[in-house]
Write an enzyme that holds these catalytic residues in place. Structure first.
Site, PDB file in Angstrom:
ATOM      1  N   ASP A  53       0.840  -1.191   0.000  1.00 20.64           N
ATOM      2  CA  ASP A  53       0.000   0.000   0.000  1.00 20.64           C
ATOM      3  C   ASP A  53       0.883   1.252   0.000  1.00 20.64           C
ATOM      4  OD1 ASP A  53      -2.756   1.101   0.373  1.00 20.64           O
ATOM      5  OD2 ASP A  53      -1.867   1.894   2.220  1.00 20.64           O
ATOM      6  N   GLU A  59       1.485  -0.518  -5.086  1.00 22.53           N
ATOM      7  CA  GLU A  59       0.355   0.342  -5.463  1.00 22.53           C
ATOM      8  C   GLU A  59       0.934   1.655  -5.948  1.00 22.53           C
ATOM      9  OE1 GLU A  59      -1.782   2.281  -2.393  1.00 22.53           O
ATOM     10  OE2 GLU A  59      -3.364   2.975  -3.722  1.00 22.53           O
ATOM     11  N   HIS A  96     -10.784  -1.080  -5.038  1.00 24.55           N
ATOM     12  CA  HIS A  96     -11.451  -0.516  -3.863  1.00 24.55           C
ATOM     13  C   HIS A  96     -11.241   0.989  -3.753  1.00 24.55           C
ATOM     14  CE1 HIS A  96      -7.317  -1.499  -2.902  1.00 24.55           C
ATOM     15  NE2 HIS A  96      -7.370  -0.597  -1.969  1.00 24.55           N
ATOM     16  N   ASP A 148     -15.287   5.117  -3.025  1.00 25.65           N
ATOM     17  CA  ASP A 148     -15.231   4.705  -1.622  1.00 25.65           C
ATOM     18  C   ASP A 148     -16.237   5.494  -0.778  1.00 25.65           C
ATOM     19  OD1 ASP A 148     -14.480   4.070   0.957  1.00 25.65           O
ATOM     20  OD2 ASP A 148     -12.545   5.085   0.847  1.00 25.65           O
TER      21      ASP A 148
END
Ligand code: CA
Length: 674
Positions: A393, A433, A508, A553
């Site tokens: 991440d 990411e 996501h 989100d």
């Protein structure tokens, strides 16, 4: 968090070319070879030129330091009088030339193949081709063809850099665990079970709204999905769909549903199960199904912890003394305080995500996260877990002293992380990411294996198919624009990294693909055909296989409707068929990629994927009406009179005049294989 500007990588200064003379044909070829005998019309035919690092054009896709690399360049038969490889070698910071020689014709007699060999060594090299027809010169590299010598976009050779074959050849299924399937209701988070940052936990019934009843508390909405549910549904993932790599959003203890604010890296969140259950899920995923061992990748959130982590302990939940509680805390140095205790470095503006301070080489944080034998990353790679890789991440932000990464210290940490991971499992995957050009973490072959391909897949595909970017902002690409974007993105990274970039329609962190495309399920079908035939690891964000909708989100994290997640659903059935096709044909996974046609008026795009065994032409129709697509398969050396079969419909086509004419329905495609 996204940065829009592309990185401009400076190219090493060109060195004066002193000794080169265009005598390759005379000095290296027999005079009677076709390439030398014919066509000295002082014009290089650009449309005949082709090279990429697929198996027909590069004999060692992942060379060792002792393997030379023989490169093949294609040109029209008789068109070219000489060709050269010009490569930059990092070891001496100089350009070198290799004269190519005529090697063969293709089977249809349309093309010449020229070859040259880059000598073996341990150093990284970048190469381009110079092609001459008499007085005319063309240059060819990964960015395309040009009359003037290019200054960037060369093909890359990195001896010793390998990426996992299971990733190159696999299909990923990504799950946000709270929303996939509830396999154990006894661990569900109930209403008001606990509070966090002023928000009480909310239990929502499966299939109902993901929005919180209390504004600002979206991270505290729970549906009950868990690891037991994922384990229950492995047959759906592996047998119904055929995906073989499971990628989970964070699963470690945290007060929120998304768990990007880790309380304890060493403990699976109790609402998701237990560490023992994780071991079972890994074992079950590792089973061989249809000849393939399954794999599992976890989400590593190592830029920051949660403020509930005992290391920080903002709310005095733990007996230990956290950094927020005392400057004498053993973990005080894990964080960067501008003014203790109330001002500290965080992820973005998120006060509940205090940023970890990686300090200097050998620091306690580095040992804790990756360097030590009992570090987080090594622990889960080893028995009794044995995961197959980490998705990182926001890894570009990882740094020391509260700086936000993308600097020398960040890259050094990434190198140390790769060494630590590969020391435990040389076959493990590291996926970064990153939303823009990930070249700085990939083009040295010493940090990540691949990156989430927002830049080179998700965004341009969304713009072509939906008319919006991946964040649902209006943006439109033509087929030609898409093709150029994809080529440029491929050129930024080594070939074996391209092959492990995760190509997803959404994640996501984006509005759902189906929502961006206005709920038109046909566009999901078309997108799946593109995704399953392109270079990179197809990655299905759970629900995208049936066109799950949702805005950004938290609305992109809805619960699965299992009435739609079934083989009776035509989109799911198409996904299964496309994955089976990809698994059957190595050409679709690691074969060459050649653009065959872009038609901006009719919104058509066609490309070839091919290797020594198969020649496949993919034809895509992004218009709402049926079009006849005339595909120039002669470019793939497919002979007149031979037959191509559409692997989706089963229809057989015969090649005439070097072409096949295929009627393709609106928002659909064909995969024509020989
Ligand atoms: Ca549950």
């Amino acid at each position: 968090m996204k940065m829009r500007q592309r990185s401009n990588r400076p190219w090493p200064a060109l060195r004066t070319l002193a000794l080169y003379t265009a005598m390759a044909c005379m000095t290296t070829l027999v005079a009677s070879t076709p390439a030398c005998a014919a066509g000295d019309d002082n014009n290089v035919e650009w449309s005949g030129l082709f090279h990429d690092q697929g198996p027909l054009y590069d004999n060692h896709s992942e060379p060792t330091a002792s393997q030379s690399v023989t490169l093949t360049l294609r040109a029209y038969k008789g068109d070219v009088t000489s060709a050269n490889i010009k490569y930059y070698d990092k070891s001496d910071a100089s350009f070198h030339w290799v004269a190519m020689h005529w090697a063969s014709n293709d089977t249809t007699g349309t093309f010449d193949n020229w070859q040259g060999t880059v000598p073996a060594s341990a150093s990284q090299k970048h190469y381009r081709f110079q092609i001459a027809d008499g007085t005319a010169t063309a240059w060819y590299n990964a960015a395309g063809i040009s009359a003037a010598e290019p200054s960037s976009g060369d093909f890359i050779i990195i001896p010793g850099f390998t990426t996992p074959n299971w990733m190159k050849n696999g299909v990923v299924y990504q799950i946000f665990p709270d929303r996939f399937y509830n396999g154990d209701t006894s661990n569900d988070v109930s209403n008001g079970q606990y509070t966090n940052a002023g928000c009480a936990s909310e239990h929502h019934a499966w299939g109902t709204s993901v929005f919180p009843r209390h504004k600002g508390c979206r991270g505290m909405v729970f549906f009950g999905g868990d690891l037991a549910g994922i384990d229950d549904k492995l047959d759906y993932i592996r047998r119904t769909l055929g995906a073989d790599i499971l990628s989970l959003n964070p699963i470690f203890a945290s007060p929120t549903n998304h768990k990007y604010d880790t309380t304890d890296y060493m403990r699976v969140d109790p609402a998701f199960g237990s560490n023992v259950l994780l071991q079972k899920l890994i074992r079950d995923m590792h089973r061989t199904v249809d000849g393939r061992r399954g794999r599992i990748v976890l989400d590593g959130v190592f830029n920051h912890s949660g403020d509930t982590n005992p290391w920080f302990d903002r709310y005095h939940q733990w007996p230990q003394v956290g950094a927020h509680e005392s400057r004498s805390s053993p973990w005080y140095g894990f964080y960067t305080f501008q003014h203790w205790p109330d001002r500290y470095s965080t992820f973005g503006e998120a006060q509940f995500m205090p940023k970890l301070d990686y300090g200097a080489a050998g620091s306690a944080v580095r040992r804790q996260i990756y360097a030590g034998p009992r570090s987080v990353m090594q622990t889960y790679l080893k028995p009794p877990y044995g995961i197959d890789g980490w998705r990182l991440d926001v890894p570009q932000l990882i740094d020391a002293g509260g700086r936000n990464g993308s600097d020398a210290a960040n890259h050094q940490i990434m190198r140390e992380m790769r060494s630590a991971v590969t020391s435990v499992n040389a076959n493990a995957e590291i996926i970064g990411e990153y939303w823009d050009d990930p070249a700085p973490w990939l083009d040295g072959g010493d940090q990540w294996d691949g990156a989430m391909n927002y830049n080179g897949f998700t965004q341009p595909v969304s713009e072509w198919l939906c008319g919006t970017d991946e964040k649902n902002q209006p943006a439109r690409l033509t087929a030609t624009g898409l093709d150029h974007w994809l080529r440029r993105a491929r050129a930024d990274v080594p070939r074996n990294a391209q092959e492990t970039m995760t190509n997803f329609l959404g994640s996501h962190d984006t509005p759902r693909f189906a929502t961006r495309c206005g709920g038109e399920i046909g566009k999901t079908r078309l997108a799946l055909i593109l995704q399953m035939t392109y270079i990179g690891t197809p990655t299905i964000y759970y629900g995208d296989e049936y066109g799950m909708s949702g805005d950004d989100d938290p609305d992109d994290r809805r619960t699965v409707d299992w009435a739609l997640g079934t083989i009776d659903n035509s989109a799911v059935a198409l996904t299964r068929k496309l994955i089976a096709i990809r698994r059957q044909y190595a050409a679709l996974r690691i074969g060459s990629f050649m653009t065959l046609l872009t038609d901006d008026t009719n919104k058509l795009y066609s490309y070839g994927r091919f290797d020594a065994s198969n020649r496949i032409a993919v034809a895509l129709n992004n218009d709402s009406v049926t079009h006849t697509i005339t595909v120039p398969v002669w470019q793939l050396s497919v002979a007149n009179g031979s037959q191509l079969t559409d692997l989706i419909s089963g229809t057989v086509y015969t090649v005439q005049n070097g072409q096949v004419s295929v009627s393709v329905n609106g928002h659909y495609g064909a995969i024509l294989a020989q």
